[in-house]
Design a protein around this motif. Structure first.
Motif, short mmCIF file in Angstrom:
data_model
loop_
_atom_site.label_atom_id
_atom_site.label_comp_id
_atom_site.label_asym_id
_atom_site.label_seq_id
_atom_site.Cartn_x
_atom_site.Cartn_y
_atom_site.Cartn_z
N UNK A 20 -0.54 -10.10 -5.30
CA UNK A 20 0.73 -10.67 -5.70
C UNK A 20 1.77 -9.55 -5.57
N UNK A 21 2.55 -9.57 -4.49
CA UNK A 21 3.48 -8.49 -4.19
C UNK A 21 4.89 -8.91 -4.61
N UNK A 22 5.46 -8.13 -5.51
CA UNK A 22 6.82 -8.43 -5.97
C UNK A 22 7.79 -8.21 -4.81
N UNK A 23 8.54 -9.25 -4.47
CA UNK A 23 9.38 -9.18 -3.28
C UNK A 23 10.47 -8.13 -3.39
N UNK B 286 0.82 -1.21 0.00
CA UNK B 286 0.00 0.00 0.00
C UNK B 286 0.86 1.26 0.00
N UNK B 287 2.03 1.17 0.60
CA UNK B 287 2.95 2.31 0.57
C UNK B 287 3.41 2.57 -0.86
N UNK B 288 3.65 1.51 -1.62
CA UNK B 288 4.06 1.68 -3.02
C UNK B 288 2.92 2.24 -3.86
N UNK B 289 1.68 1.85 -3.55
CA UNK B 289 0.53 2.42 -4.26
C UNK B 289 0.37 3.90 -3.95
N UNK B 290 0.63 4.25 -2.70
CA UNK B 290 0.44 5.64 -2.26
C UNK B 290 1.48 6.58 -2.87
N UNK C 197 -6.73 2.78 -1.89
CA UNK C 197 -6.33 3.72 -0.85
C UNK C 197 -7.31 3.75 0.32
N UNK C 198 -8.54 3.27 0.10
CA UNK C 198 -9.54 3.25 1.17
C UNK C 198 -9.56 1.93 1.94
N UNK C 199 -8.80 0.95 1.46
CA UNK C 199 -8.88 -0.39 2.02
C UNK C 199 -8.14 -0.57 3.36
N UNK C 200 -6.97 0.05 3.58
CA UNK C 200 -6.20 -0.26 4.80
C UNK C 200 -6.99 -0.15 6.09
N UNK C 201 -7.91 0.79 6.20
CA UNK C 201 -8.66 0.95 7.44
C UNK C 201 -9.74 -0.12 7.62
N UNK C 202 -9.94 -0.97 6.61
CA UNK C 202 -11.01 -1.97 6.67
C UNK C 202 -10.49 -3.40 6.83
N UNK C 203 -9.18 -3.59 6.76
CA UNK C 203 -8.64 -4.94 6.80
C UNK C 203 -8.70 -5.50 8.21
N UNK D 294 2.45 -4.30 -5.70
CA UNK D 294 1.44 -5.33 -5.99
C UNK D 294 1.21 -5.39 -7.50
N UNK D 295 1.78 -6.39 -8.15
CA UNK D 295 1.69 -6.47 -9.61
C UNK D 295 0.37 -7.04 -10.08
N UNK D 296 -0.33 -7.70 -9.20
CA UNK D 296 -1.67 -8.19 -9.51
C UNK D 296 -2.51 -8.18 -8.25
N UNK D 297 -3.77 -7.80 -8.39
CA UNK D 297 -4.70 -7.80 -7.26
C UNK D 297 -6.01 -8.42 -7.73
N UNK D 298 -6.52 -9.35 -6.96
CA UNK D 298 -7.84 -9.92 -7.22
C UNK D 298 -8.76 -9.56 -6.06
#
Length: 221
Positions: free
Chosen positions: A172-175, A42-46, A87-93, A180-184
């Motif tokens: 799928x997070x590239x190490x 999520x930091x990389x997305x942000x 970006x709205x997901x972290x607070x819901x996990x 995250x190169x893929x998200x389902x």
């Protein structure tokens, strides 16, 4: 006979030790917890303007309730419809765990379960917002030719009062990059109409658009 039994015991002990060593090696290979990997993603997305190809479809039982749709966009608000944007997901996990079957030396694959009430409320707000946008666009194009959409919006609000959404995100997070190169996303909507219990499913997949020839997860589109 004693020697044979002793040999069997030593063989079993050796096999057990090998299994323990293998499991220990697998455990030690993860230098981050599942939640830490999600935080990195999520930091990389942000911090970057990543672009994704997205595809989704919805079903009610075996019936497809709208055609499979595809979108290509740099804007997460557009690319991550119809589910809640990342970006709205972290607070819901509420739960994280590794998908050990699909994780590899290159990708950490993490399942994230969303807290039901928070995700339901967020999805309700998103759907009503999209309804308002579409209604305004239709009203602009066809002034005086459409009935007032207030009644339809009221029906939508009434329906959502009885909806519960169970959602799981898989990344799928590239190490090496942490991206995250893929998200389902799999979301199940449960609600009641005229006393009948209904369920709809929304299945989405988003794949990072890359300018190079770097490898993708095997299940990528």
């Amino acid at each position: 006979m004693y020697g044979s039994a002793y040999q069997r015991l030593m063989l079993c002990g050796g096999l057990l030790l090998a299994i323990i060593v293998q499991l220990t090696a697998c455990t030690q290979a993860e230098d981050h917890t599942a939640q830490e990997w999600v935080d990195i993603a999520f930091e990389s997305l942000h911090n970057s303007a990543l672009q994704y190809d997205g595809q989704w479809e919805g079903r009610r039982g075996n019936e497809r309730i709208y055609p499979r749709e595809t979108v290509h966009s740099a804007s997460s608000e557009a690319a991550w419809q119809p589910v809640v944007p990342p970006e709205a997901v972290p607070s819901m996990m509420e739960d994280f765990h590794f998908d050990t079957r699909q994780s590899s030396s290159e990708y950490a694959v993490i399942d994230m379960k969303m807290e039901q009430s928070k995700y339901t409320n967020a999805m309700q707000a998103r759907m009503l917002e999209q309804f308002d946008v579409l209604a305004n666009q239709a009203g602009t194009r066809m002034k005086g030719q459409l009935p007032d959409s207030a009644d339809e919006r009221s029906l939508l609000e009434a329906l959502w009062k009885h909806v519960e959404v169970d959602a799981v995100y898989k990344m799928w997070i590239h190490r090496q990059s942490g991206v995250p190169e893929q998200v389902e996303v799999n979301a199940s909507l449960h609600y009641t109409i005229d006393g009948n219990n209904m369920q709809e499913t929304i299945a989405c997949r988003y794949v990072l658009i890359s300018n190079d020839e770097s490898p993708r997860p095997e299940t990528a589109l």
